[in-house]
Scaffold this motif. Sequence first.
Motif, short mmCIF file in Angstrom:
data_model
loop_
_atom_site.label_atom_id
_atom_site.label_comp_id
_atom_site.label_asym_id
_atom_site.label_seq_id
_atom_site.Cartn_x
_atom_site.Cartn_y
_atom_site.Cartn_z
N GLY A 98 28.56 -27.09 -4.53
CA GLY A 98 29.14 -25.92 -3.88
C GLY A 98 29.01 -24.61 -4.63
O GLY A 98 29.46 -23.57 -4.14
N PHE A 99 28.39 -24.61 -5.80
CA PHE A 99 28.22 -23.39 -6.57
C PHE A 99 26.98 -22.63 -6.10
O PHE A 99 26.00 -23.23 -5.66
CB PHE A 99 28.08 -23.69 -8.07
CG PHE A 99 29.36 -24.08 -8.73
CD1 PHE A 99 30.15 -23.12 -9.35
CD2 PHE A 99 29.79 -25.39 -8.71
CE1 PHE A 99 31.34 -23.48 -9.96
CE2 PHE A 99 30.98 -25.76 -9.32
CZ PHE A 99 31.76 -24.79 -9.94
N ASP A 100 27.01 -21.31 -6.25
CA ASP A 100 25.84 -20.49 -5.98
C ASP A 100 24.82 -20.71 -7.09
O ASP A 100 25.20 -20.95 -8.24
CB ASP A 100 26.21 -19.00 -5.96
CG ASP A 100 27.05 -18.64 -4.73
OD1 ASP A 100 26.92 -19.32 -3.70
OD2 ASP A 100 27.83 -17.67 -4.83
N PRO A 101 23.52 -20.61 -6.76
CA PRO A 101 22.51 -20.70 -7.81
C PRO A 101 22.70 -19.58 -8.84
O PRO A 101 23.11 -18.48 -8.47
CB PRO A 101 21.18 -20.53 -7.07
CG PRO A 101 21.50 -20.82 -5.64
CD PRO A 101 22.95 -20.45 -5.44
N LEU A 102 22.43 -19.88 -10.09
CA LEU A 102 22.52 -18.88 -11.14
C LEU A 102 21.26 -18.03 -11.15
O LEU A 102 20.19 -18.48 -10.74
CB LEU A 102 22.69 -19.55 -12.50
CG LEU A 102 24.02 -20.27 -12.72
CD1 LEU A 102 23.96 -21.09 -14.00
CD2 LEU A 102 25.16 -19.28 -12.79
#
Length: 111
Positions: A98-102
């Motif tokens: 669920g995290f945005d790409p870095l």
Amino acid sequence: MKSERQPCVYILASKPRGTLYIGVTSDLIKRLYQHREGITGGFTSEYQVHRLVRYEMFGDMEQAILREKQIKRWHRQWKIGLIESENPDWHDLAVGLGFDPLAPSGWHDGP
């Protein structure tokens, strides 16, 4: 992002075959957020080690701590082999949680 509280050993990397960090937590989502936001400070912030490249879930914290200590004792090449056994391209597994790409910042998929 839903926070799942379960003991977990995780490995972060700065880039493929780059600087590694091995940690243990009871809340992987919360801990990843802390690393990515720089809340933890220290080693992972200084060396930009924020990409989740492996994690293992456990039934209790004692098992997770034992596994963390075991992996930390390993030679670097064994750690790389462990990561590449399930994540050969060193993808950021946090995106699937669920995290945005870095931002890339020197990160390249593959060699």
